[in-house]
Design an enzyme around this catalytic site. Sequence first.
Site, mmCIF file in Angstrom:
data_model
loop_
_atom_site.group_PDB
_atom_site.id
_atom_site.type_symbol
_atom_site.label_atom_id
_atom_site.label_comp_id
_atom_site.label_asym_id
_atom_site.label_seq_id
_atom_site.Cartn_x
_atom_site.Cartn_y
_atom_site.Cartn_z
ATOM 1 C CB CYS A 262 -0.925 -0.002 1.210
ATOM 2 S SG CYS A 262 -2.213 -1.241 1.078
HETATM 3 N N1 LIG Z 1 -2.806 -6.338 1.243
HETATM 4 C C1 LIG Z 1 -3.329 -5.306 1.852
HETATM 5 O O1 LIG Z 1 -3.080 -5.073 3.012
HETATM 6 C C2 LIG Z 1 -4.285 -4.360 1.118
HETATM 7 C C3 LIG Z 1 -5.031 -3.464 1.892
HETATM 8 C C4 LIG Z 1 -5.914 -2.618 1.264
HETATM 9 C C5 LIG Z 1 -6.021 -2.646 -0.131
HETATM 10 N N2 LIG Z 1 -5.271 -3.512 -0.874
HETATM 11 C C6 LIG Z 1 -5.448 -3.496 -2.337
HETATM 12 O O2 LIG Z 1 -6.278 -4.602 -2.695
HETATM 13 C C7 LIG Z 1 -5.887 -5.123 -3.955
HETATM 14 C C8 LIG Z 1 -5.519 -6.583 -3.837
HETATM 15 O O3 LIG Z 1 -4.413 -6.693 -2.981
HETATM 16 P P1 LIG Z 1 -3.968 -8.046 -2.286
HETATM 17 O O4 LIG Z 1 -2.991 -7.669 -1.235
HETATM 18 O O5 LIG Z 1 -5.139 -8.866 -1.897
HETATM 19 O O6 LIG Z 1 -3.210 -8.777 -3.508
HETATM 20 P P2 LIG Z 1 -2.672 -10.263 -3.552
HETATM 21 O O7 LIG Z 1 -1.540 -10.260 -4.503
HETATM 22 O O8 LIG Z 1 -2.505 -10.805 -2.171
HETATM 23 O O9 LIG Z 1 -3.875 -11.093 -4.194
HETATM 24 C C9 LIG Z 1 -4.395 -10.846 -5.454
HETATM 25 C C10 LIG Z 1 -4.828 -12.178 -6.074
HETATM 26 O O10 LIG Z 1 -5.458 -11.884 -7.325
HETATM 27 C C11 LIG Z 1 -5.093 -12.903 -8.242
HETATM 28 N N3 LIG Z 1 -5.316 -12.378 -9.593
HETATM 29 C C12 LIG Z 1 -4.521 -11.564 -10.332
HETATM 30 N N4 LIG Z 1 -5.127 -11.263 -11.498
HETATM 31 C C13 LIG Z 1 -6.327 -11.885 -11.488
HETATM 32 C C14 LIG Z 1 -7.410 -11.955 -12.398
HETATM 33 N N5 LIG Z 1 -7.374 -11.288 -13.530
HETATM 34 N N6 LIG Z 1 -8.468 -12.718 -12.069
HETATM 35 C C15 LIG Z 1 -8.501 -13.399 -10.905
HETATM 36 N N7 LIG Z 1 -7.523 -13.372 -10.004
HETATM 37 C C16 LIG Z 1 -6.448 -12.620 -10.285
HETATM 38 C C17 LIG Z 1 -3.669 -13.248 -7.900
HETATM 39 O O11 LIG Z 1 -3.334 -14.554 -8.331
HETATM 40 C C18 LIG Z 1 -3.673 -13.132 -6.366
HETATM 41 O O12 LIG Z 1 -3.937 -14.369 -5.730
HETATM 42 C C19 LIG Z 1 -4.731 -4.231 -4.424
HETATM 43 O O13 LIG Z 1 -5.263 -3.190 -5.201
HETATM 44 C C20 LIG Z 1 -4.185 -3.676 -3.125
HETATM 45 O O14 LIG Z 1 -3.521 -2.440 -3.330
HETATM 46 C C21 LIG Z 1 -4.405 -4.380 -0.261
#
Ligand SMILES: NC(=O)c1ccc[n+]([C@@H]2O[C@H](COP(=O)([O-])OP(=O)(O)OC[C@H]3O[C@@H](n4cnc5c(N)ncnc54)[C@H](O)[C@@H]3O)[C@@H](O)[C@H]2O)c1
Length: 421
Positions: A262
Amino acid sequence: MPAQDVLVIGLGYVGLPLAVQAAGAGFRVTGYDTSAAIAAGLNAGRSHVDDVSDREVAVARARGFRATADEAAIGPQDVIVICVPTPLSETDGPDLGAVRAAAQTAGRLLRPGTLVSLESTTYPGTTDEVVRPLLEKISGLSAGIDFSLVFSPERIDPGNPEYGLVNTPKIVGGVTPSCADAATAFYGTICEQVVRAASPREAEMAKLLENTYRHVNIALVNEMAIFCRELGVDLHDAIRCAATKPFGFAPFYPGPGVGGHCIPIDPNYLSYKVRTLGYPFRFVELAQEINGRMPGYVTERAAELLNRNAQPVNGARVLLLGVTYKRDIADQRESPARPIARKLRARGAAVTYHDPYVPAWQVDGQDVPRAADLQPAVAAADLVIVLQAHRDYDLAQIAATARLLLDTRGVVPAAPGVEAL
Ligand SMILES: NC(=O)c1ccc[n+]([C@@H]2O[C@H](COP(=O)([O-])OP(=O)(O)OC[C@H]3O[C@@H](n4cnc5c(N)ncnc54)[C@H](O)[C@@H]3O)[C@@H](O)[C@H]2O)c1
């Protein structure tokens, strides 16, 4: 409301807790992830996310949750939530490839009445300008008329034992008021409080405001840490005193740099959008510069400590404690530990690490040896650098054993040879 079909696209740190929670609230939940390994692991009851236990996955499975990497196996959905990554491109701009791909999947699976919610962090305008046209083109339906579309930022704080998905207010910004109504009804079954934004743009901006606020304030104390040392001021003590003010001040603490998915990344999304207006977002760019310099500063301080002990960095045994980007979790994404290890190695140090959450660690494709036994490793090191003070660490004992210790978090008890950033 439950007994509806919910599809969560992207089963990572954001999507998996949501899928598990929605299954617990009585929805029929399908998780779609392009990684077949992730889908198979979840179907076998294995969680790959810190905040979700194997048991919680098993309970969700018993309630009907299933994961798949095969879009063709998914039927029409009542609710589709997009939780895919929003990384940076090679030029440090937004990479919306996964959001576009997920919107195309959603477009193929939505039907009249479906609610689509984008949770991935992104710049203001993405829901309206990128996701909406894809959904409408593929489905042939209109947002706000045939189906609902909102942006609802995920505000999850991995490893936070106090605040999670349920008790952190959920923001929803709908393309129309009826879209926001649909999202309020859905999220209201999972979260204690739903907050309505005027539109998706304000909801998108709220998330970036939160993260930019943290980024800028961390940069403020990091810059102060550097000059406070030269001024002979204990910044941690000053922060402790300032934090007693019951209004108008929120404490932030200096550290070895910012990490995670983030703080180092999201503000780039905002500065990219601001640059399209023809001028820079100066606060963000300054914060990036200051926070980005911290790993170099830590390396300099390490060299200085060794030097005072008549030792060169070249050949010194340096033990890094805690290489994840935050305390008590396994996530190493963008962790400042990596550039610090790289810089120390480049100066000839023999770098090892210890982290109860990280069984193996590589920097630039090269293994960093892992210390299996903490206390003997601390005793054997010429210098110990505390990068992440995981709860498992007995810091008093580490401080008593280490010959030299650099405390980048300001949490190690005072002892001979211990120095704070
Ligand atoms: N991790 C955090 O603490 C957090 C907090 C708030 C917001 N976010 C935001 O949330 C979003 C997701 O983050 P995250 O940490 O969960 O990511 P992550 O990498 O942990 O998980 C994302 C998942 O999406 C899958 N993926 C990628 N492309 C795909 C598609 N086209 N169809 C289906 N699955 C697909 C990947 O294989 C992965 O398992 C990002 O925008 C991030 O900035 C993250």
